[in-house]
Design a protein around this motif. Structure first.
Motif, PDB file in Angstrom:
ATOM      1  N   GLN A 151       0.856  -1.184   0.000  1.00 21.29           N
ATOM      2  CA  GLN A 151       0.000   0.000   0.000  1.00 21.29           C
ATOM      3  C   GLN A 151       0.894   1.236   0.000  1.00 21.29           C
ATOM      4  N   GLN A 152       0.769   2.065  -1.032  1.00 27.04           N
ATOM      5  CA  GLN A 152       1.700   3.175  -1.146  1.00 27.04           C
ATOM      6  C   GLN A 152       1.009   4.444  -1.629  1.00 27.04           C
ATOM      7  N   PHE A 153       1.516   5.559  -1.108  1.00 29.03           N
ATOM      8  CA  PHE A 153       1.025   6.862  -1.540  1.00 29.03           C
ATOM      9  C   PHE A 153       1.382   7.110  -3.005  1.00 29.03           C
ATOM     10  N   ILE A 154       0.541   7.885  -3.681  1.00 32.28           N
ATOM     11  CA  ILE A 154       0.882   8.433  -5.001  1.00 32.28           C
ATOM     12  C   ILE A 154       1.314   9.871  -4.774  1.00 32.28           C
ATOM     13  N   VAL A 155       2.588  10.156  -5.023  1.00 30.08           N
ATOM     14  CA  VAL A 155       3.216  11.417  -4.651  1.00 30.08           C
ATOM     15  C   VAL A 155       3.541  12.236  -5.904  1.00 30.08           C
ATOM     16  N   PRO A 156       3.091  13.495  -5.980  1.00 30.00           N
ATOM     17  CA  PRO A 156       3.405  14.321  -7.150  1.00 30.00           C
ATOM     18  C   PRO A 156       4.819  14.894  -7.068  1.00 30.00           C
ATOM     19  N   VAL A 157       5.706  14.434  -7.939  1.00 32.31           N
ATOM     20  CA  VAL A 157       7.072  14.950  -7.993  1.00 32.31           C
ATOM     21  C   VAL A 157       7.014  16.338  -8.639  1.00 32.31           C
ATOM     22  N   GLY A 158       7.366  17.352  -7.863  1.00 30.81           N
ATOM     23  CA  GLY A 158       7.213  18.731  -8.308  1.00 30.81           C
ATOM     24  C   GLY A 158       6.006  19.418  -7.715  1.00 30.81           C
ATOM     25  N   GLY A 159       5.145  18.643  -7.047  1.00 32.98           N
ATOM     26  CA  GLY A 159       3.989  19.233  -6.373  1.00 32.98           C
ATOM     27  C   GLY A 159       4.403  19.965  -5.116  1.00 32.98           C
ATOM     28  N   ARG A 160       3.724  21.061  -4.816  1.00 33.27           N
ATOM     29  CA  ARG A 160       4.049  21.855  -3.634  1.00 33.27           C
ATOM     30  C   ARG A 160       3.256  21.335  -2.439  1.00 33.27           C
ATOM     31  N   VAL A 161       3.963  21.082  -1.317  1.00 37.07           N
ATOM     32  CA  VAL A 161       3.334  20.487  -0.140  1.00 37.07           C
ATOM     33  C   VAL A 161       3.798  21.204   1.120  1.00 37.07           C
ATOM     34  N   GLU A 162       3.057  20.937   2.201  1.00 40.49           N
ATOM     35  CA  GLU A 162       3.503  21.290   3.549  1.00 40.49           C
ATOM     36  C   GLU A 162       3.634  19.995   4.328  1.00 40.49           C
ATOM     37  N   MET A 163       4.779  19.802   4.974  1.00 43.72           N
ATOM     38  CA  MET A 163       4.983  18.618   5.795  1.00 43.72           C
ATOM     39  C   MET A 163       4.980  18.985   7.265  1.00 43.72           C
ATOM     40  N   ASP A 164       4.525  18.052   8.095  1.00 42.87           N
ATOM     41  CA  ASP A 164       4.522  18.206   9.543  1.00 42.87           C
ATOM     42  C   ASP A 164       5.248  16.999  10.114  1.00 42.87           C
ATOM     43  N   ALA A 165       6.495  17.198  10.498  1.00 41.51           N
ATOM     44  CA  ALA A 165       7.312  16.068  10.948  1.00 41.51           C
ATOM     45  C   ALA A 165       6.825  15.491  12.274  1.00 41.51           C
ATOM     46  N   ASP A 166       6.244  16.302  13.121  1.00 45.12           N
ATOM     47  CA  ASP A 166       5.736  15.804  14.401  1.00 45.12           C
ATOM     48  C   ASP A 166       4.526  14.899  14.196  1.00 45.12           C
ATOM     49  N   ALA A 167       3.637  15.299  13.291  1.00 53.00           N
ATOM     50  CA  ALA A 167       2.443  14.505  13.022  1.00 53.00           C
ATOM     51  C   ALA A 167       2.720  13.357  12.053  1.00 53.00           C
ATOM     52  N   GLY A 168       3.840  13.420  11.324  1.00 54.05           N
ATOM     53  CA  GLY A 168       4.141  12.405  10.324  1.00 54.05           C
ATOM     54  C   GLY A 168       3.206  12.472   9.138  1.00 54.05           C
ATOM     55  N   THR A 169       2.939  13.697   8.662  1.00 60.39           N
ATOM     56  CA  THR A 169       2.018  13.898   7.541  1.00 60.39           C
ATOM     57  C   THR A 169       2.594  14.937   6.584  1.00 60.39           C
ATOM     58  N   PHE A 170       2.059  14.930   5.362  1.00 58.54           N
ATOM     59  CA  PHE A 170       2.275  16.045   4.447  1.00 58.54           C
ATOM     60  C   PHE A 170       1.030  16.204   3.594  1.00 58.54           C
ATOM     61  N   ARG A 171       0.819  17.436   3.099  1.00 55.72           N
ATOM     62  CA  ARG A 171      -0.411  17.711   2.351  1.00 55.72           C
ATOM     63  C   ARG A 171      -0.108  18.592   1.153  1.00 55.72           C
ATOM     64  N   MET A 172      -0.844  18.344   0.068  1.00 54.68           N
ATOM     65  CA  MET A 172      -0.692  19.139  -1.139  1.00 54.68           C
ATOM     66  C   MET A 172      -1.260  20.530  -0.915  1.00 54.68           C
ATOM     67  N   LEU A 173      -0.555  21.525  -1.401  1.00 52.57           N
ATOM     68  CA  LEU A 173      -0.996  22.913  -1.249  1.00 52.57           C
ATOM     69  C   LEU A 173      -1.617  23.482  -2.515  1.00 52.57           C
ATOM     70  N   GLU A 174      -1.317  22.913  -3.661  1.00 52.97           N
ATOM     71  CA  GLU A 174      -1.778  23.449  -4.930  1.00 52.97           C
ATOM     72  C   GLU A 174      -2.178  22.317  -5.872  1.00 52.97           C
ATOM     73  N   PRO A 175      -3.071  22.592  -6.824  1.00 45.30           N
ATOM     74  CA  PRO A 175      -3.411  21.588  -7.832  1.00 45.30           C
ATOM     75  C   PRO A 175      -2.183  21.206  -8.661  1.00 45.30           C
ATOM     76  N   VAL A 176      -2.175  19.984  -9.164  1.00 48.30           N
ATOM     77  CA  VAL A 176      -1.056  19.514  -9.979  1.00 48.30           C
ATOM     78  C   VAL A 176      -1.501  19.133 -11.384  1.00 48.30           C
ATOM     79  N   PHE A 177      -2.685  19.643 -11.789  1.00 46.19           N
ATOM     80  CA  PHE A 177      -3.180  19.437 -13.132  1.00 46.19           C
ATOM     81  C   PHE A 177      -3.589  20.759 -13.751  1.00 46.19           C
ATOM     82  N   GLN A 178      -3.546  20.827 -15.054  1.00 52.64           N
ATOM     83  CA  GLN A 178      -3.983  22.025 -15.754  1.00 52.64           C
ATOM     84  C   GLN A 178      -5.459  22.282 -15.464  1.00 52.64           C
ATOM     85  N   ALA A 179      -5.797  23.555 -15.378  1.00 48.11           N
ATOM     86  CA  ALA A 179      -7.191  23.931 -15.107  1.00 48.11           C
ATOM     87  C   ALA A 179      -8.042  23.658 -16.342  1.00 48.11           C
TER      88      ALA A 179
END
Length: 346
Positions: free
Chosen positions: A318-346
């Motif tokens: 079971q593995q995450f699908i991670v956007p290479v070049g996508g902008r994210v915020e990570m939280d090392a204490d919580a062990g999470t990261f989240r996408m900040l912006e869309p990664v597809f053309q509008a």
């Protein structure tokens, strides 16, 4: 899928240091490039840029999985070939990739498997063609070479995640649907399931250094990434969130590869680190070994940047699908990261 060991030693990395420091300027893209979105009914291509399939029937399973996801399927002209351990000659495998980027009917390119050999294709890819025809590219492990080179040369956002012949279990399918069909800004949080244990053991994240950081994601398989040292096929590490994973590497090799990243200046430029799984990375017999925790203490803690390990990234079912070049915020204490912006053309 396993990929072959092909990383040189640290002395070689040191010799390549002047080239590595010059890589960023030569490889700098014109700007981040987003692929068009996917929809059910689209045509996707299956290609084999790395190793040949051990079991030919797995190619049929890859086609059936893509059809079950709702796609029409095209296959590369040479994707079932074999040349030694490779899925055809370099020219054949690169030709399939270039052809599928050029094919206006194809909306995404799915790598059938990883293994070894994708780095051999990097000088043969038509990066201007790729820049003119951006589309989704999905794969992991040895496909790290393609993610790194294509992002460095074109700015295209690609996707580190399941291969065509891999497991399309419920979690991976859900990740695929959320990323490509729903186009969510995903928060990546490990599955919380203790099973029959008193406390959760599986899928635990471990902070290395606490804190939050923002930046674009780069990375993938540690062995493949460090093997590109000194080449023009690495993206700029400055201000990036580096994510890494590996498989079947003794800790001394992991230590050597982090030394390579340090010597080439990469670690000193990143804003944060997310380490996934290092599957089958136990110390071997002999006089003893550093463990992974000690390696992170030696190489990552002195950076004083947010960092954690244990993310569901790597050679795992079971593995995450991670956007290479996508902008994210990570939280090392919580062990999470989240996408900040869309990664597809509008």
């Amino acid at each position: 899928m396993h990929r072959r060991h092909f990383l040189g030693n640290t002395a070689l990395a040191a010799l390549l240091l002047p080239l590595a420091r010059g890589t960023d300027a030569r490889a700098a893209p014109r700007g981040r490039l987003l692929p068009p979105p996917l929809n059910k009914g689209d045509t996707v291509a299956l290609v084999s840029p790395s190793s040949a399939m051990d079991e030919p029937f797995d190619l049929q399973l890859a086609t059936e999985a893509m059809q079950a996801l709702g796609f029409k399927v095209k296959t590369g002209a040479h994707y079932a070939n074999r040349y030694g351990h490779l899925a055809g000659s370099d020219a054949e495998r690169a030709g399939d990739l270039n052809a599928m980027f050029a094919d206006r009917e194809v909306k995404a390119i799915i790598c059938a498997r990883g293994g070894s050999g994708a780095a051999r294709l990097l000088p043969l890819l038509d990066y201007e063609l790729i820049r003119r025809n951006p589309k989704v590219l999905l794969g992991y492990s040895d496909i790290t070479a393609l993610h790194s080179a294509i992002h460095a040369k074109t700015g295209l956002v690609t996707f580190h995640g399941p291969i065509g012949a891999g497991s399309w279990n419920r979690f991976n399918v859900d990740q695929f649907n959320r990323m490509f069909f729903n186009r969510e800004l995903i928060e990546y949080r490990n599955i919380a399931d203790a099973g029959d244990e008193l406390v959760q053991r599986k899928n635990r994240t471990i902070p290395i250094t606490g804190g939050k950081a923002q930046g674009e994601l780069i990375g993938g398989n540690l062995t493949v990434l460090t093997a590109l040292a000194g080449s023009p096929y690495l993206p700029d590490f400055s201000g990036k969130i580096l994510f890494l994973e590996d498989v079947s590497e003794a800790p001394y090799r992991i230590d050597r590869m982090f030394s390579t990243l340090k010597l080439m200046g990469a670690l000193d430029r990143i804003a944060g680190l997310i380490f996934g799984e290092c599957s089958e990375c136990d110390p071997g017999d002999g006089y003893g070994s550093l463990n992974l925790a000690q390696i992170f203490d030696d190489h990552i803690k002195p950076l004083k940047i947010p960092a954690y390990r244990g993310a569901m990234i790597g050679h795992i079912r079971q593995q995450f699908i991670v956007p290479v070049g996508g902008r994210v915020e990570m939280d090392a204490d919580a062990g999470t990261f989240r996408m900040l912006e869309p990664v597809f053309q509008a």
